[in-house]
Design an enzyme around this catalytic site. Structure first.
Site, PDB file in Angstrom:
ATOM      1  N   ASP A  48       0.843  -1.190   0.000  1.00 28.14           N
ATOM      2  CA  ASP A  48       0.000   0.000   0.000  1.00 28.14           C
ATOM      3  C   ASP A  48       0.882   1.244   0.000  1.00 28.14           C
ATOM      4  OD1 ASP A  48       0.814  -0.746   2.545  1.00 28.14           O
ATOM      5  OD2 ASP A  48      -1.200  -1.048   3.289  1.00 28.14           O
ATOM      6  N   GLU A  97      -6.182   3.177   3.617  1.00 31.78           N
ATOM      7  CA  GLU A  97      -6.702   3.666   4.888  1.00 31.78           C
ATOM      8  C   GLU A  97      -8.133   4.188   4.748  1.00 31.78           C
ATOM      9  OE1 GLU A  97      -5.294   3.123   7.599  1.00 31.78           O
ATOM     10  OE2 GLU A  97      -3.143   2.959   7.251  1.00 31.78           O
TER      11      GLU A  97
END
Length: 392
Positions: A77, A137
């Site tokens: 990520d 997120e």
């Protein structure tokens, strides 16, 4: 394929540390990460990879083609968090965001794996896809990349997918995983309790939704304790609570709540999704209020494939010995690598990077500190996972 990429990992450490610190100093939040994307692209330049970027998000996908064989996917990520950093590091971010979940290390580790595997392209019996994903997120960037075709970019679907997630409160060099569910789903309920408002001196002339909302909150706690089985738990937290009253002498016309829901199975999530709103509506009706409930589905349960995880644990035992930790229970945080693991069998592994002196705060804290001296291990582990799967 002879040997292992592991031995070459230490040679990369200084480059990977420099990349990680450059990424750390300029974090970006969400799906649009142009500066982060540019750094990743620059770090992959010259490796001879087939590179594509996202249409609706600042993703990077790189394909390494070796010889004939299957496809394996490795994932990182990219996004930071809206946290003002307070670590005091010389490379600390100063733009109101922070890599407080270690995604800067994830990117550097995956770049390192790409370099290790590219150096042995001629020996590689298959193809490796490197997935650099924004919006982990809370933005479901993994799902967006799947919708844009990341799982089919190599021409055929991967047979396995792997990710390594660092943890700044796990002792440095520990490798942590488990088969089956390893992280929970994350969903939300938005609730609005509607009364009539009125004068605070004469509540009997109206319907005050505030005490009704209080009953709803208590019912949530009872529901979790008495309706959800302890063997398949859920965590339900009221994270937001507000009324529309603008003055201390005015009864609210409505109260709004937001609930965060964590579950480890589809069955428990379905129970929460159907039965809890029904209880809320019934409480409202008992007091003359209307209760409006909106369910917001988000990340699914992160499930490590048992077969892939058995092979992963065998590799971890070789590499880490007594530093391998087999989690007895899943954690209640969530991870949108879950979207990939819903489609492709694979494993998420946690790598401990706690500073040797134990300093710093927890993950998602403005004081979170990560020991980046393990980046060569991180890169080599990802590369080893790909090689082992392609040669199995």
């Amino acid at each position: 394929m002879t040997g292992s990429p592991s031995a070459a990992g230490a040679d990369l450490r200084s480059d990977l540390v420099a990349l990680r610190r450059a990424l750390h100093a300029e974090p970006e939040v969400g799906l649009n990460l142009p500066a982060t994307q540019a750094k990743v692209l620059a770090a992959l330049e010259g490796l001879g990879l087939e590179i594509t970027t996202g249409r609706g998000l600042s993703s990077v996908t790189a394909v390494l083609r070796g010889g004939p064989g299957p496809v394996v996917l490795l994932r990182s990520d990219m996004d930071g968090l809206p946290i003002v950093e307070a670590t005091g590091l010389p490379f600390a971010a100063e733009n109101g965001a922070m890599h407080a979940c270690g995604h800067d290390l994830h990117m550097a580790g995956l770049v390192g794996a790409a370099r290790l595997l590219t150096a042995r392209r001629d020996e590689l019996p298959g193809t490796v896809v490197f997935m650099f994903q924004p919006g982990e997120e809370g933005y479901a960037g993994g799902r967006m990349m799947i919708d844009e075709g990341v799982l089919d970019v190599a021409g055929e679907r991967p047979i396995a997918a792997y990710a390594v997630h660092v943890d700044c409160v796990t002792p440095g060099g520990q490798a942590v995983t488990r088969p089956g569910p390893i992280m929970s789903s994350a969903s939300a309920l938005r609730v609005r309790v509607v009364g009539t408002g009125g004068h605070a001196a004469y509540p009997h002339h109206g319907v005050d939704p505030v005490p009704v909302a209080a009953e709803v909150i208590l019912a949530i706690q009872s529901f979790t304790a008495r309706r959800v089985p302890v063997s398949d738990p859920a965590v339900i937290s009221v994270t937001r609570l507000s009324s529309d009253s603008a003055a201390s002498n005015v009864l609210a016309g409505s109260v709004s709540l937001e609930l965060n829901i964590r579950a480890l199975s589809r069955e428990t999530l379905a129970l929460v999704r159907t039965d809890l709103p029904a209880i809320m509506v019934a409480i409202g009706e008992a007091h003359g209020c209307t209760v409006e409930v909106q369910f917001i589905d988000s990340y699914p349960v992160t499930v490590n494939d048992p077969t892939e995880t058995a092979h992963t644990l065998a590799l971890l035992d070789e590499r880490y010995g007594d530093r391998v930790v087999r989690l007895p229970f899943p954690g209640m945080a969530s991870e949108d690598f879950a979207y990939v693991l819903d489609e492709i069998p694979g494993t998420l592994v946690f790598l401990g990077v706690q500073p040797k002196d134990g300093s710093g705060g927890p993950m998602h804290s403005e004081r979170a500190l990560f020991d980046d001296s393990y980046l060569d291990e991180h890169a080599a582990l990802l590369a080893d996972l790909a090689v082992r799967r392609l040669t199995r």
